[in-house]
Design a protein around this motif. Sequence first.
Motif, PDB file in Angstrom:
ATOM      1  N   PRO A  96       0.860  -1.273  -0.001  1.00  0.00           N
ATOM      2  CA  PRO A  96       0.171   0.004  -0.006  1.00  0.00           C
ATOM      3  C   PRO A  96       0.944   0.992   0.176  1.00  0.00           C
ATOM      4  CG  PRO A  96       0.037  -0.970   2.080  1.00  0.00           C
ATOM      5  CD  PRO A  96       0.774  -1.798   1.355  1.00  0.00           C
ATOM      6  N   ASP A  97       0.336   2.133  -0.368  1.00  0.00           N
ATOM      7  CA  ASP A  97       0.840   3.522  -0.468  1.00  0.00           C
ATOM      8  C   ASP A  97       0.791   4.221   1.017  1.00  0.00           C
ATOM      9  OD1 ASP A  97      -1.734   4.476  -0.501  1.00  0.00           O
ATOM     10  OD2 ASP A  97      -1.727   5.727  -2.243  1.00  0.00           O
ATOM     11  N   GLU A  98       1.342   5.278   1.077  1.00  0.00           N
ATOM     12  CA  GLU A  98       1.357   5.753   2.327  1.00  0.00           C
ATOM     13  C   GLU A  98      -0.102   6.144   2.869  1.00  0.00           C
ATOM     14  OE1 GLU A  98       2.271   6.938   6.157  1.00  0.00           O
ATOM     15  OE2 GLU A  98       3.676   5.949   4.864  1.00  0.00           O
ATOM     16  N   ARG A  99      -0.577   6.702   2.135  1.00  0.00           N
ATOM     17  CA  ARG A  99      -2.243   7.174   2.540  1.00  0.00           C
ATOM     18  C   ARG A  99      -3.078   5.925   2.977  1.00  0.00           C
ATOM     19  NH1 ARG A  99      -6.826   8.683  -1.667  1.00  0.00           N
ATOM     20  NH2 ARG A  99      -8.447   9.667  -0.309  1.00  0.00           N
ATOM     21  N   THR A 100      -3.030   4.797   2.024  1.00  0.00           N
ATOM     22  CA  THR A 100      -3.597   3.668   2.475  1.00  0.00           C
ATOM     23  C   THR A 100      -3.202   3.066   3.718  1.00  0.00           C
ATOM     24  OG1 THR A 100      -3.905   3.304   0.130  1.00  0.00           O
ATOM     25  CG2 THR A 100      -4.309   1.318   1.378  1.00  0.00           C
ATOM     26  N   SER A 101      -1.718   2.941   3.952  1.00  0.00           N
ATOM     27  CA  SER A 101      -1.185   2.633   5.189  1.00  0.00           C
ATOM     28  C   SER A 101      -1.715   3.363   6.414  1.00  0.00           C
ATOM     29  CB  SER A 101       0.354   2.610   5.193  1.00  0.00           C
ATOM     30  OG  SER A 101       0.719   1.689   4.428  1.00  0.00           O
ATOM     31  N   ARG A 102      -1.814   4.743   6.138  1.00  0.00           N
ATOM     32  CA  ARG A 102      -2.294   5.614   7.397  1.00  0.00           C
ATOM     33  C   ARG A 102      -3.961   4.818   7.629  1.00  0.00           C
ATOM     34  NH1 ARG A 102      -2.812  10.447   5.168  1.00  0.00           N
ATOM     35  NH2 ARG A 102      -0.727  10.162   4.207  1.00  0.00           N
ATOM     36  N   ARG A 103      -4.732   4.999   6.541  1.00  0.00           N
ATOM     37  CA  ARG A 103      -6.028   4.636   6.805  1.00  0.00           C
ATOM     38  C   ARG A 103      -6.268   3.120   7.362  1.00  0.00           C
ATOM     39  NH1 ARG A 103      -9.606   6.645   1.338  1.00  0.00           N
ATOM     40  NH2 ARG A 103      -9.337   8.860   1.790  1.00  0.00           N
ATOM     41  N   ARG A 104      -5.376   2.294   7.008  1.00  0.00           N
ATOM     42  CA  ARG A 104      -5.391   0.793   7.409  1.00  0.00           C
ATOM     43  C   ARG A 104      -5.094   1.027   9.122  1.00  0.00           C
ATOM     44  NH1 ARG A 104      -2.334  -3.430   3.370  1.00  0.00           N
ATOM     45  NH2 ARG A 104      -4.252  -3.455   2.123  1.00  0.00           N
ATOM     46  N   ARG A 105      -3.972   1.832   9.503  1.00  0.00           N
ATOM     47  CA  ARG A 105      -3.843   1.989  10.776  1.00  0.00           C
ATOM     48  C   ARG A 105      -4.982   2.730  11.618  1.00  0.00           C
ATOM     49  NH1 ARG A 105       1.245   3.566   8.712  1.00  0.00           N
ATOM     50  NH2 ARG A 105       0.707   5.766   8.953  1.00  0.00           N
ATOM     51  N   LEU A 106      -5.457   3.635  10.891  1.00  0.00           N
ATOM     52  CA  LEU A 106      -6.718   4.245  11.722  1.00  0.00           C
ATOM     53  C   LEU A 106      -7.853   3.301  11.947  1.00  0.00           C
ATOM     54  CD1 LEU A 106      -7.655   7.045  12.661  1.00  0.00           C
ATOM     55  CD2 LEU A 106      -8.719   7.430  10.079  1.00  0.00           C
ATOM     56  N   ILE A 107      -8.062   2.466  10.726  1.00  0.00           N
ATOM     57  CA  ILE A 107      -9.280   1.492  10.919  1.00  0.00           C
ATOM     58  C   ILE A 107      -8.947   0.470  12.124  1.00  0.00           C
ATOM     59  CG2 ILE A 107     -10.304  -0.290   9.741  1.00  0.00           C
ATOM     60  CD1 ILE A 107     -10.392   1.588   7.316  1.00  0.00           C
ATOM     61  N   ALA A 108      -7.725  -0.051  12.105  1.00  0.00           N
ATOM     62  CA  ALA A 108      -7.273  -0.783  13.036  1.00  0.00           C
ATOM     63  C   ALA A 108      -7.336  -0.463  14.455  1.00  0.00           C
ATOM     64  CB  ALA A 108      -5.997  -1.386  12.912  1.00  0.00           C
ATOM     65  N   ARG A 109      -7.042   0.746  14.740  1.00  0.00           N
ATOM     66  CA  ARG A 109      -7.161   1.519  15.745  1.00  0.00           C
ATOM     67  C   ARG A 109      -8.540   1.807  16.216  1.00  0.00           C
ATOM     68  NH1 ARG A 109      -6.010   1.816  20.839  1.00  0.00           N
ATOM     69  NH2 ARG A 109      -6.434   3.803  21.729  1.00  0.00           N
ATOM     70  N   ARG A 110      -9.441   2.175  15.490  1.00  0.00           N
ATOM     71  CA  ARG A 110     -10.950   2.115  15.701  1.00  0.00           C
ATOM     72  C   ARG A 110     -11.474   1.005  15.994  1.00  0.00           C
ATOM     73  NH1 ARG A 110     -16.002   1.617  14.249  1.00  0.00           N
ATOM     74  NH2 ARG A 110     -17.361   3.399  14.375  1.00  0.00           N
ATOM     75  N   MET A 111     -10.936  -0.202  15.262  1.00  0.00           N
ATOM     76  CA  MET A 111     -11.646  -1.490  15.624  1.00  0.00           C
ATOM     77  C   MET A 111     -11.142  -2.000  17.309  1.00  0.00           C
ATOM     78  SD  MET A 111     -11.168  -3.532  11.891  1.00  0.00           S
ATOM     79  CE  MET A 111     -11.309  -4.995  12.691  1.00  0.00           C
ATOM     80  N   HIS A 112     -10.157  -1.424  17.455  1.00  0.00           N
ATOM     81  CA  HIS A 112      -9.566  -1.794  18.816  1.00  0.00           C
ATOM     82  C   HIS A 112     -10.303  -1.258  19.864  1.00  0.00           C
ATOM     83  CE1 HIS A 112      -6.611  -2.717  21.958  1.00  0.00           C
ATOM     84  NE2 HIS A 112      -6.704  -1.578  22.352  1.00  0.00           N
ATOM     85  N   VAL A 113     -10.449   0.217  19.593  1.00  0.00           N
ATOM     86  CA  VAL A 113     -11.324   1.156  20.613  1.00  0.00           C
ATOM     87  C   VAL A 113     -12.858   0.604  20.683  1.00  0.00           C
ATOM     88  CG1 VAL A 113     -12.280   3.162  20.928  1.00  0.00           C
ATOM     89  CG2 VAL A 113      -9.875   3.167  20.388  1.00  0.00           C
ATOM     90  N   VAL A 114     -13.400   0.163  19.521  1.00  0.00           N
ATOM     91  CA  VAL A 114     -14.687  -0.505  19.760  1.00  0.00           C
ATOM     92  C   VAL A 114     -14.720  -1.941  20.401  1.00  0.00           C
ATOM     93  CG1 VAL A 114     -16.428  -1.416  18.108  1.00  0.00           C
ATOM     94  CG2 VAL A 114     -15.571   0.692  17.521  1.00  0.00           C
TER      95      VAL A 114
END
Length: 173
Positions: A96-114
């Motif tokens: 993935p490019d940097e934008r996609t990697s950033r989004r993946r990290r954000l989604i993973a963090r959100r899933m963890h918080v949920v």
Amino acid sequence: MIEDGFLKDAGQIGCRPEALRAWAETLREDDEVALEATGNAEAIALLLRPRVARVVVSNPFKTRAIAEAKVKTDKVDARILAQLLAADFLPPVWLPDERTSRRRRLIARRMHVVRQRTRIKNQVQSILHRNLMPRFPCRYGLRSQTSPQRHVRLSIYTGRKDLLLATSKGSAG
């Protein structure tokens, strides 16, 4: 490492960031690097991309030569990867490019918080059930997480202020 058409052993490279950066400094702009897909292959590829002509992270499911090797060592795997890269037969994985990697990290963090939120809600429901209290009328638990009235409503609803204080301090049992 392949030099002048011959495979040459370049030795071991440390996997610490300092060792990888030092090794990356020795690479030339026309070098090509093959990596086996591992947990940190994306980070290593990002480090090497600006310094070399091409970085290929091999797809382990498609690299059958390594999977079917009778002698399975890192040295043998590296040799096979180098040969496949030189012959342009190394099947890459998509990085993935940097934008996609950033989004993946954000989604993973959100899933963890949920998941954490769900766990805490279930713990509150368990405490209420253990103390023979009825469930909250709200479908999602406490409606307003910041409202001061939340504590008043909870103590009125449960009729037990001591349970509310123990629950909010995390010492209920």
